[in-house]
Design a protein around this motif. Structure first.
Motif, short mmCIF file in Angstrom:
data_model
loop_
_atom_site.label_atom_id
_atom_site.label_comp_id
_atom_site.label_asym_id
_atom_site.label_seq_id
_atom_site.Cartn_x
_atom_site.Cartn_y
_atom_site.Cartn_z
N VAL A 267 -85.57 77.52 48.96
CA VAL A 267 -84.13 77.74 49.07
C VAL A 267 -83.86 79.20 48.76
N GLY A 268 -83.06 79.85 49.60
CA GLY A 268 -82.64 81.23 49.34
C GLY A 268 -81.14 81.28 49.17
N ILE A 269 -80.68 81.71 47.97
CA ILE A 269 -79.24 81.83 47.74
C ILE A 269 -78.91 83.27 47.34
N GLY A 270 -77.68 83.66 47.62
CA GLY A 270 -77.24 85.03 47.36
C GLY A 270 -77.16 85.82 48.65
N PRO A 271 -76.44 86.94 48.65
CA PRO A 271 -76.20 87.71 49.88
C PRO A 271 -77.50 88.14 50.56
N GLY A 272 -77.61 87.78 51.84
CA GLY A 272 -78.76 88.18 52.64
C GLY A 272 -80.02 87.39 52.41
N ALA A 273 -80.00 86.41 51.52
CA ALA A 273 -81.21 85.64 51.21
C ALA A 273 -81.64 84.80 52.41
N HIS A 274 -82.95 84.73 52.62
CA HIS A 274 -83.53 83.89 53.66
C HIS A 274 -84.15 82.66 53.01
N GLY A 275 -84.30 81.59 53.77
CA GLY A 275 -84.96 80.39 53.28
C GLY A 275 -85.71 79.69 54.39
N ARG A 276 -86.57 78.77 54.00
CA ARG A 276 -87.25 77.86 54.92
C ARG A 276 -87.12 76.47 54.32
N LEU A 277 -86.50 75.56 55.05
CA LEU A 277 -86.22 74.24 54.51
C LEU A 277 -86.53 73.16 55.54
N THR A 278 -87.30 72.17 55.11
CA THR A 278 -87.58 71.01 55.95
C THR A 278 -86.57 69.93 55.60
N ILE A 279 -85.76 69.57 56.59
CA ILE A 279 -84.69 68.58 56.41
C ILE A 279 -84.91 67.47 57.42
N GLY A 280 -85.16 66.25 56.94
CA GLY A 280 -85.40 65.14 57.85
C GLY A 280 -86.59 65.36 58.75
N GLY A 281 -87.62 66.01 58.24
CA GLY A 281 -88.84 66.24 59.02
C GLY A 281 -88.81 67.48 59.89
N GLN A 282 -87.69 68.19 59.94
CA GLN A 282 -87.56 69.39 60.77
C GLN A 282 -87.40 70.62 59.88
N ARG A 283 -88.30 71.60 60.06
CA ARG A 283 -88.18 72.83 59.28
C ARG A 283 -87.14 73.75 59.91
N HIS A 284 -86.31 74.34 59.04
CA HIS A 284 -85.25 75.24 59.48
C HIS A 284 -85.42 76.61 58.83
N ALA A 285 -84.99 77.63 59.55
CA ALA A 285 -84.80 78.96 58.97
C ALA A 285 -83.35 79.08 58.54
#
Length: 384
Positions: A267-285
């Motif tokens: 999880v990336g929080i704060g201004p400009g932060a990036h993240g990679r998250l798998t939600i329901g089997g699908q990875r998201h940027a």
């Protein structure tokens, strides 16, 4: 069935966007502000943590990383509140590592004691150079003496203390860099991040370079010699290179950064932060709004995200390769094949192995010491 991200773990990145001054080489999302509403920022972080906890609940969190900017300008109460909220939001690993980046100019014993009391276990100091002339050239606000004082203070309060140095600086000689690196190692550090100075567009250095006013940068051969000397000196001191720019004694590696390099979820929080998250089997940027005010306003309306985009399996395979081959341990080719739907080209792998750029052991592929200085070329060959 295990999801792919579990091979790399799960972490939280918290971006603090403020600095005392903008360094001329820095292209990070950092801003200088005269006044900061610390209570408002704390509330925004807590709201984002709660939102992401609902999105991806019940995961074991292995690391928290406060980056920036200059997170050591955060009020200790804010750091404590973020850590407490995170511990409430997710189950955490028994060996949870909590890292905070700090500049030597923003260090004092009371603040560090408060961060340690809040739960911070590792500090990464932005030292960058051990002589005052080069610190001034790099736009740093601290002296070499202040940096060493900050390091000694940090060692009293934290289980792990790391610092960064930049080499291939203006007018720097090979002998000078070797002496500086040995001095750093004499401080009994167990982790060093050692970066070659790069000139990025959109920075003060980038503008000077484009105008022909950035003098004394080393020739390519000298920079390569500095890289090789770095590997030799750190290796002899027991700080092997576990990633292209990072050296550590066994067990002292940055656990949070390993989440990135092993292609886990974060999880990336704060201004400009990036993240990679798998939600329901699908990875998201994911990406957050870059401007601090825009991000905070967006959080009050529901989310600080400016983008959440699904990643195809082929895109994930490319990211896995780009990140994983930075590590000395390399990648599991079976994992890459599962992501890509096809194995790496055997002929290309064999060619790179024949010329000494990579090694294959079972299903693992790693870049050799000879291949690491030309890692980008190795990656291009594998991805073509």
């Amino acid at each position: 069935m295990a999801e792919d991200w579990q091979s790399g773990g799960f972490g939280l990145y918290v971006h603090w966007p403020f600095c005392q001054a903008k360094c001329p080489y820095c292209d990070f999302n950092s801003h200088v502000a005269q006044e900061i509403d610390h209570a408002g920022w704390r509330d925004a972080y807590l709201q984002e943590i709660a939102s992401y906890a609902k999105l991806v609940p019940d995961r074991v969190l292995g690391s928290i990383f406060f980056g920036g900017g200059t997170p050591s300008l955060m009020e200790p109460d804010t750091v404590a509140a973020v850590i407490e909220a995170t511990r409430s939001a997710w189950p955490v690993a028994n060996d949870l590592e909590i890292t905070l980046e700090a500049n030597p100019t923003s260090v004092e014993a009371g603040r560090f004691a408060a961060y340690a009391a809040a739960g911070v276990s590792r500090v990464s100091l932005g030292v960058q150079a051990l002589n005052d002339d080069d610190l001034r050239r790099l736009g740093r606000l601290h002296s070499a003496a202040e940096a060493m004082q900050a390091y000694e203070i940090a060692r009293k309060f934290f289980d792990r203390t790391s610092f960064d140095l930049i080499y291939a600086r203006q007018d720097q000689t090979l002998d000078a860099w070797q002496a500086e690196l040995r001095r750093a190692l004499d401080l009994a550090v167990d982790h060093l991040s050692l970066y070659q100075l790069t000139i990025e567009g959109g920075t003060a250095f980038g503008e000077r370079y484009a105008a022909g006013r950035l003098r004394g940068l080393p020739e390519e051969d000298l920079a390569a010699d500095m890289y090789l000397a770095t590997q030799e000196i750190c290796g002899a001191a027991g700080l092997e290179s576990y990633e292209v720019s990072n050296h550590a004694k066994p067990g002292a590696e940055s656990r949070h950064n390993m989440v990135y390099w092993r292609y886990g979820d974060y999880v990336g929080i704060g201004p400009g932060a990036h993240g990679r998250l798998t939600i329901g089997g699908q990875r998201h940027a994911t990406e957050a709004w870059r401007a601090p005010g825009t991000w905070r306003d967006a959080v009050t309306k529901g989310t600080g995200e400016s983008l959440r985009a699904p990643l195809s399996r082929s895109e994930q395979a490319v990211e896995h390769l780009l990140m994983g081959l930075r590590l000395t341990e390399g990648i599991d080719m079976a994992r890459h094949e599962a992501l890509a739907g096809a194995p790496l080209d055997a002929g290309r792998v064999r060619h790179l192995e024949d010329i000494g750029m990579v090694e294959v052991a079972g299903t693992r592929l790693r870049v050799t010491g000879a291949g690491r200085p030309v890692l980008n070329a190795v990656l291009r060959d594998l991805l073509t």
